[in-house]
Design an enzyme around this catalytic site. Structure first.
Site, PDB file in Angstrom:
ATOM      1  N   VAL A  69      37.032  58.678  44.567  1.00 25.69           N
ATOM      2  CA  VAL A  69      35.753  59.392  44.741  1.00 25.69           C
ATOM      3  C   VAL A  69      35.907  60.767  45.384  1.00 25.69           C
ATOM      4  O   VAL A  69      34.995  61.591  45.332  1.00 25.69           O
ATOM      5  CB  VAL A  69      34.721  58.564  45.555  1.00 25.69           C
ATOM      6  N   ASN A  95      29.765  52.959  48.128  1.00 25.47           N
ATOM      7  CA  ASN A  95      30.332  51.995  49.063  1.00 25.47           C
ATOM      8  C   ASN A  95      31.745  52.360  49.524  1.00 25.47           C
ATOM      9  O   ASN A  95      32.151  51.963  50.618  1.00 25.47           O
ATOM     10  CB  ASN A  95      30.327  50.616  48.387  1.00 25.47           C
ATOM     11  N   SER A 148      27.305  52.210  58.293  1.00 25.83           N
ATOM     12  CA  SER A 148      27.938  51.270  59.230  1.00 25.83           C
ATOM     13  C   SER A 148      27.064  51.249  60.474  1.00 25.83           C
ATOM     14  O   SER A 148      26.251  52.167  60.681  1.00 25.83           O
ATOM     15  CB  SER A 148      29.335  51.790  59.596  1.00 25.83           C
ATOM     16  N   TYR A 161      35.191  58.619  61.764  1.00 28.53           N
ATOM     17  CA  TYR A 161      34.430  57.574  61.061  1.00 28.53           C
ATOM     18  C   TYR A 161      32.977  57.564  61.537  1.00 28.53           C
ATOM     19  O   TYR A 161      32.039  57.549  60.730  1.00 28.53           O
ATOM     20  CB  TYR A 161      35.103  56.221  61.318  1.00 28.53           C
ATOM     21  N   ALA A 163      31.280  59.927  63.012  1.00 27.83           N
ATOM     22  CA  ALA A 163      30.586  61.152  62.586  1.00 27.83           C
ATOM     23  C   ALA A 163      30.234  61.081  61.103  1.00 27.83           C
ATOM     24  O   ALA A 163      29.121  61.442  60.696  1.00 27.83           O
ATOM     25  CB  ALA A 163      31.458  62.371  62.870  1.00 27.83           C
ATOM     26  N   LYS A 165      29.745  58.407  59.279  1.00 29.31           N
ATOM     27  CA  LYS A 165      28.696  57.407  59.032  1.00 29.31           C
ATOM     28  C   LYS A 165      27.331  57.896  59.534  1.00 29.31           C
ATOM     29  O   LYS A 165      26.306  57.609  58.920  1.00 29.31           O
ATOM     30  CB  LYS A 165      29.083  56.068  59.655  1.00 29.31           C
ATOM     31  N   ILE A 194      32.251  42.754  59.177  1.00 26.82           N
ATOM     32  CA  ILE A 194      32.302  41.971  57.936  1.00 26.82           C
ATOM     33  C   ILE A 194      33.767  41.676  57.599  1.00 26.82           C
ATOM     34  O   ILE A 194      34.633  42.531  57.791  1.00 26.82           O
ATOM     35  CB  ILE A 194      31.664  42.752  56.758  1.00 26.82           C
TER      36      ILE A 194
HETATM   37  P1  NAI Z   1      37.670  47.394  52.027  1.00 27.71           P
HETATM   38  O1  NAI Z   1      38.838  48.153  52.559  1.00 27.71           O
HETATM   39  O2  NAI Z   1      37.797  45.937  51.781  1.00 27.71           O
HETATM   40  O3  NAI Z   1      37.145  48.084  50.689  1.00 27.71           O
HETATM   41  C1  NAI Z   1      37.031  49.465  50.563  1.00 27.71           C
HETATM   42  C2  NAI Z   1      37.381  49.838  49.135  1.00 27.71           C
HETATM   43  O4  NAI Z   1      37.173  51.237  49.006  1.00 27.71           O
HETATM   44  C3  NAI Z   1      38.846  49.561  48.777  1.00 27.71           C
HETATM   45  O5  NAI Z   1      38.937  48.835  47.567  1.00 27.71           O
HETATM   46  C4  NAI Z   1      39.445  50.945  48.641  1.00 27.71           C
HETATM   47  O6  NAI Z   1      40.501  51.028  47.676  1.00 27.71           O
HETATM   48  C5  NAI Z   1      38.237  51.749  48.221  1.00 27.71           C
HETATM   49  N1  NAI Z   1      38.420  53.166  48.473  1.00 27.71           N
HETATM   50  C6  NAI Z   1      38.830  53.786  49.610  1.00 27.71           C
HETATM   51  N2  NAI Z   1      38.920  55.090  49.419  1.00 27.71           N
HETATM   52  C7  NAI Z   1      38.560  55.325  48.135  1.00 27.71           C
HETATM   53  C8  NAI Z   1      38.474  56.480  47.332  1.00 27.71           C
HETATM   54  N3  NAI Z   1      38.799  57.687  47.819  1.00 27.71           N
HETATM   55  N4  NAI Z   1      38.056  56.351  46.062  1.00 27.71           N
HETATM   56  C9  NAI Z   1      37.738  55.137  45.551  1.00 27.71           C
HETATM   57  N5  NAI Z   1      37.833  54.003  46.246  1.00 27.71           N
HETATM   58  C10 NAI Z   1      38.233  54.106  47.523  1.00 27.71           C
HETATM   59  O7  NAI Z   1      36.511  47.703  53.075  1.00 27.71           O
HETATM   60  P2  NAI Z   1      34.983  47.271  53.181  1.00 27.71           P
HETATM   61  O8  NAI Z   1      34.812  46.804  54.548  1.00 27.71           O
HETATM   62  O9  NAI Z   1      34.538  46.429  52.067  1.00 27.71           O
HETATM   63  O10 NAI Z   1      34.309  48.714  53.086  1.00 27.71           O
HETATM   64  C11 NAI Z   1      33.208  49.023  52.252  1.00 27.71           C
HETATM   65  C12 NAI Z   1      32.287  49.971  52.985  1.00 27.71           C
HETATM   66  O11 NAI Z   1      31.701  49.292  54.097  1.00 27.71           O
HETATM   67  C13 NAI Z   1      32.973  51.199  53.591  1.00 27.71           C
HETATM   68  O12 NAI Z   1      32.163  52.341  53.394  1.00 27.71           O
HETATM   69  C14 NAI Z   1      33.082  50.855  55.062  1.00 27.71           C
HETATM   70  O13 NAI Z   1      33.124  52.006  55.856  1.00 27.71           O
HETATM   71  C15 NAI Z   1      31.825  50.065  55.245  1.00 27.71           C
HETATM   72  N6  NAI Z   1      31.757  49.216  56.425  1.00 27.71           N
HETATM   73  C16 NAI Z   1      32.644  48.169  56.634  1.00 27.71           C
HETATM   74  C17 NAI Z   1      32.504  47.334  57.735  1.00 27.71           C
HETATM   75  C18 NAI Z   1      33.389  46.132  57.955  1.00 27.71           C
HETATM   76  O14 NAI Z   1      33.289  45.482  58.991  1.00 27.71           O
HETATM   77  N7  NAI Z   1      34.255  45.759  57.050  1.00 27.71           N
HETATM   78  C19 NAI Z   1      31.456  47.557  58.718  1.00 27.71           C
HETATM   79  C20 NAI Z   1      30.598  48.664  58.417  1.00 27.71           C
HETATM   80  C21 NAI Z   1      30.756  49.446  57.320  1.00 27.71           C
END
Ligand code: NAI
Length: 257
Positions: A69, A95, A148, A161, A163, A165, A194
Site C-alpha cells: 500500500v 487495515n 488503534s 505508531y 502519531a 493512529k 487482538i
Molecule cells: P498483522 O501483522 O497480523 O497483519 C497486518 C498485515 O498487514 C500483514 O499481513 C502485513 O503483511 C500487512 N502489511 C503491512 N504492511 C503492508 C504494506 N505496506 N502493504 C500491504 N500490506 C501490508 O497485524 P494486525 O494486528 O492484524 O493489524 C491489522 C491492523 O490493526 C493494523 O493497522 C494494526 O495497526 C491494527 N491494530 C492491531 C492491534 C493488535 O492488537 N493486533 C491493535 C490495534 C490496532
C-alpha cells in the site's frame, strides 16, 4: 414482505481489504466472502495467496492481490484491476499496518517514523484517492479505517505508531465531513489488544496479565471480533453512521482501575 427498508447484507458488494494476509485483515476478507461479497484481498506478503485459496475452498467469491500500500502507483493499478474484474468498488477497508518500537532518542528513529507514517497513515490516502471515483458510483459507498486504541491514548516507546493512529482518527473525521454530502460514510475502528501477527511475539502469560489489568473483559480479542464490527459499519443499513471512532477493545479505553 418486510416492514423495514434498509438491508443488512453485503451480498454482491465489491470490497477491497488491505493487509489481508494476516490477523484482522485476513478475518475481514474471509468474513466478507462468507457474507457473499466479492473480495479483493490485498497484501504485500505472498501468504495472501492462502487467503484467496481459503475463500475459494468454501465456494465464495474473491481472490488475492499482491499489493504494497505504500506504493502509490501499485495501489492505483490494483484498484483499476479490481474494478475491471468485479465491475465496481463499494467498500474500502484500510487495515494494513505496521508497528515499530522505538524510543524518541533512538538513532534510527527517523527511519522508523517515516516508514510507520507512510504505511499506517499516508498509504490510506493512496487507497482512498484511488477508490474515490468508483465509490462515487456505488449505491452505498463505505470506507472503514483501522486505527488503534493508540489513536485515542498513548503507550510509551511507540510514538510513530501512536502519531500515525491519531492521524487515522483525524483523517476519518475530516473525510467524513468532506464526503458526507455524497453519501460516502467514513468510519474508524480502534482495536484493543487482538491476537494477530502483530502481537504474536508477546508471551502468553504477559498477554493474559495485560488483558486482566487493562481491559473490562479480561482477555485479548480475536481478529473476527473486529472483522464483525467492520462488516457492520459497511452494511447498507449503516447509512447514517459516519465519522465514528469506535473502540473494539474489550473495554480498555473506559477502564480506570
Ligand atoms: P498483522 O501483522 O497480523 O497483519 C497486518 C498485515 O498487514 C500483514 O499481513 C502485513 O503483511 C500487512 N502489511 C503491512 N504492511 C503492508 C504494506 N505496506 N502493504 C500491504 N500490506 C501490508 O497485524 P494486525 O494486528 O492484524 O493489524 C491489522 C491492523 O490493526 C493494523 O493497522 C494494526 O495497526 C491494527 N491494530 C492491531 C492491534 C493488535 O492488537 N493486533 C491493535 C490495534 C490496532
Amino acid at each position: 414482505m418486510r416492514n423495514t427498508k434498509l438491508s443488512r447484507s453485503v451480498e454482491g458488494k465489491v470490497v477491497l481489504v488491505t493487509g489481508a494476509a494476516s490477523g484482522m485483515g485476513r478475518a475481514t476478507a474471509l468474513l466478507f466472502a462468507d457474507e457473499g461479497a466479492l473480495v479483493a484481498a490485498c497484501d504485500r506478503d505472498a501468504s495472501i495467496d492462502e487467503v484467496g485459496a481459503a475463500i475459494a475452498s468454501v465456494g465464495k467469491k474473491g481472490r488475492a492481490f499482491r499489493l504494497d500500500v505504500s506504493d502509490r502507483a501499485a495501489v492505483e493499478r490494483v484498484v483499476g484491476e479490481v474494478v475491471a474484474e468485479y465491475g465496481g468498488l463499494d467498500i474500502l477497508v484500510n487495515n494494513a499496518g505496521i508497528s515499530r518500537r522505538t524510543p524518541v532518542d533512538a538513532e534510527n528513529f527517523e527511519d522508523l517514523w517515516n516508514e510507520t507514517l507512510l504505511v499506517d497513515l499516508t498509504a490510506m490516502t493512496y487507497t482512498i484517492r484511488a477508490a474515490l471515483p468508483h465509490l462515487r458510483k456505488s449505491e452505498s459507498p463505505r470506507i472503514v479505517n483501522i486505527a488503534s486504541t493508540e489513536g485515542i491514548g498513548a503507550t510509551p516507546g511507540i510514538s510513530p505508531y501512536t502519531a500515525a493512529k491519531h492521524g487515522v482518527v483525524g483523517l476519518t473525521k475530516s473525510l467524513a465531513v468532506e464526503l458526507g454530502r455524497e453519501g460516502i460514510t467514513v468510519n474508524c475502528i480502534c482495536p484493543g489488544p487482538i491476537r494477530t501477527g502483530m502481537t504474536q511475539a508477546i508471551p502468553e502469560e504477559q498477554k493474559l496479565q495485560y488483558a486482566k489489568r487493562r481491559t473490562a473483559l479480561g482477555r485479548y480479542g480475536d481478529p473476527e471480533e473486529v472483522a464483525q464490527m467492520t462488516l457492520s459499519l459497511t452494511l447498507p443499513a449503516a447509512s447514517f453512521l459516519t465519522g465514528a471512532i469506535i473502540p473494539v477493545d474489550g473495554g480498555l479505553t473506559i477502564r480506570r482501575a
